[in-house]
Design an enzyme around this catalytic site. Structure first.
Site, mmCIF file in Angstrom:
data_model
loop_
_atom_site.group_PDB
_atom_site.id
_atom_site.type_symbol
_atom_site.label_atom_id
_atom_site.label_comp_id
_atom_site.label_asym_id
_atom_site.label_seq_id
_atom_site.Cartn_x
_atom_site.Cartn_y
_atom_site.Cartn_z
ATOM 1 C CG ASP A 1 -4.258 3.776 -5.876
ATOM 2 O OD1 ASP A 1 -4.686 2.841 -6.590
ATOM 3 O OD2 ASP A 1 -3.947 4.890 -6.333
ATOM 4 C CG HIS B 1 -2.267 0.675 0.915
ATOM 5 N ND1 HIS B 1 -2.444 1.596 -0.097
ATOM 6 C CD2 HIS B 1 -3.491 0.549 1.509
ATOM 7 C CE1 HIS B 1 -3.684 2.030 -0.112
ATOM 8 N NE2 HIS B 1 -4.349 1.405 0.855
#
Ligand code: CAO
Length: 489
Positions: A463, A459
């Protein structure tokens, strides 16, 4: 590899020798190839043995103390600082000859056998079985016969450990076939039966030159495996599907008393890599794929692939679809440096495939999937599975991954939560394909082949929207495999 055209046997032989050298002597010092003058200092280097681990040569350097040769474990590289001594095949006082197996050691990913390059007597073993041998420290002393002092540059590269009997002497119909593990590997990689090769070495020992000669005599000889192998156009007589992983071995029983032992080998490697993976903030995303059309298509193509000696499972479609999607989402085929300052976008789609092997979980990679057909991916996967089953996957196959897939569904389980393998940034886990009721376009209930897929992404770099778009594209390719045709090169 593209088809090897017929040429003069001299050219062919030279090519084979070059290829063999590239494979076996990669990373060895020039001195080990015999090109350095024998100054005292350099002679030390030429005395050093080397052995292969993780497909990369590990070097044992030798320091001469009178007639005693001391082997040190050194020059492993890539941060490997230790190996576990799995088994000694000799004890102090034993007489050994050149090429006799001395011990088997195991690193994070592979087991290898070390052989003697001297005739002599074992003067000292520095470790007991199960001890951890340290890089840079002596492994064994051999008191050499001065008469047999070795100056020739014989091949002492070792293979990943095979069954015990394979790295001693192979016995066929009462006749012992003598060859080093490296020569056996060369033969195996080229599908040559050692019993058919005439050995020109001492006592009929088969040398690598004998294998190369044998190959050179075979026009259209089979070359060592590579993702670019030519796939036969005509059916072969006996398709040989990759063997399935062996059944689970009986577990040790602990009764009455707790047992504490040091973490070793693969467990140690897994602990290390998974601890590193935990520092990555994982983003998770799951979806379901209706594979009904793919199930039908594979059933149609399976026999055709089998005629070419290739086992076609679902994985090659999953892997190829992954590569097609990576072309659209290069950020998922990237890596982040340690300081989180730079992204490297990888040109090759090297898809790691989590594999349940005889040595435990390993992740060999199918390299350059962007250049391969589905059949070529299947062929390469077959090769990796066969090596995995035999416990013979080396570094070349185990490194260089840029994205991973874990098909736990081939064992069972409907969902999994995959853990990213740094420096990669994403991984997918595939569940079991189940026949479940679904609605068709007219609202009728039909039986559909449904599989869950779970993605994990780093992350810090990826995204959720990107991961979801990638997943949608992957799902659509596999839901409608004919659609992949438009994108295949
Ligand atoms: N659902 C149902 N059936 C499946 C399946 C799935 N998700 N995946 C494969 N199968 C089927 C195959 O099609 C094959 O059937 P056929 O004999 O009819 O062709 C059969 O199961 C056996 O397949 P396979 O395992 O030999 O080959 P594969 O290409 O499908 O998978 C590999 C290769 C290496 C992924 C697999 O052997 C394996 O090791 N899986 C375990 C991975 C693992 O341990 N993951 C966990 C990692 S985290 O600890």
């Amino acid at each position: 590899m593209a088809a090897m055209t017929r040429g003069s046997s001299a050219v062919f032989r030279r090519l084979l020798i070059q290829q063999y050298r590239r494979r076996c002597f990669q990373g060895r010092s020039h001195s080990a190839l015999g090109s350095l003058p024998a100054t005292p200092h350099r002679k030390l280097a030429t005395c050093g043995g080397s052995f292969r681990m993780l497909g990369r040569p590990l070097h044992t350097s030798a320091a001469r103390t009178g007639a005693v040769v001391q082997f040190k474990l050194s020059d492993i590289g890539e941060g490997i600082t230790e190996v576990t001594v799995k088994e000694w095949y000799v004890k102090e006082g034993d007489k050994v000859s050149q090429f006799d197996s001395i011990c088997e050691v195991q690193s994070d990913k592979a087991s290898v056998t070390i052989t003697s390059r001297y005739d002599g007597v074992i003067a000292k073993l520095y470790y007991r079985a199960d001890d951890v041998a340290l890089v840079g420290k002596p492994l064994v002393d051999i008191e050499t016969d001065s008469a047999s002092d070795v100056t020739q540059e014989e091949d002492v590269v070792e293979t990943p450990a095979m069954a015990r009997e394979e790295h001693t002497h192979q016995e066929i119909k009462g006749v012992k076939i003598q060859a080093t593990p490296a020569v056996r590997r060369l033969a195996m990689e080229n599908n040559i039966k050692l019993s058919e090769v005439l050995g020109s070495g001492k006592d009929g020992r088969i040398l690598k030159e004998d294998i190369l000669d044998f190959l050179a005599k075979q026009t259209g000889a089979i070359l060592p495996p590579s993702p670019f192998h030519e796939i036969p156009a005509r059916p072969l007589a006996a398709p040989s599907p990759a063997p399935r992983p062996p059944p689970v071995a009986p577990q040790r029983v602990f009764a009455g008393k707790d047992v504490t032992e040091p973490l070793k080998g693969f467990h140690k490697a897994m602990a290390k890599s998974m601890t590193a993976a935990l520092s990555i903030p994982h983003l998770g995303l799951c979806d379901q794929v209706d594979l009904s059309r793919l199930v039908a298509l594979r059933a149609e193509l399976k026999a055709d692939a089998q005629c070419r000696g290739i086992k076609l499972s679902f994985m090659p479609f999953f892997i190829k679809a992954t590569s097609l999607c990576l072309s659209h989402f290069p950020i998922l085929n990237a890596s982040l440096d340690e300081g989180c300052q730079n992204i490297t976008y990888k040109a090759s789609h090297n898809v790691g495939v989590a594999m349940d092997t005889s040595l435990g979980l390993l992740v060999p990679t199918v390299k350059n999937v962007q250049l391969l057909s589905i059949l070529e991916v299947a062929q390469e996967l077959n090769r990796l599975q066969a090596l995995g089953t035999a416990g013979q996957l080396g570094t070349a196959d185990l490194s260089g991954g840029t994205f991973s897939l874990s098909n736990i569904g081939s064992i069972g389980g409907t969902y999994a939560k995959p853990v990213i393998r740094p420096p990669e940034v994403a991984i997918g886990a595939l569940g079991k394909i189940q026949v479940l009721p679904r609605f068709d376009a007219s609202g009728h209930v039909i039986a559909a082949h449904v599989m869950n897929v779970s993605w994990s992404a780093d992350h810090r770099l990826v995204d959720g929207a990107t991961m979801c778009r990638f997943s949608n594209m992957w799902r659509d390719f596999l839901h409608n495999p004919a659609g992949m045709l438009l994108h295949l090169k």
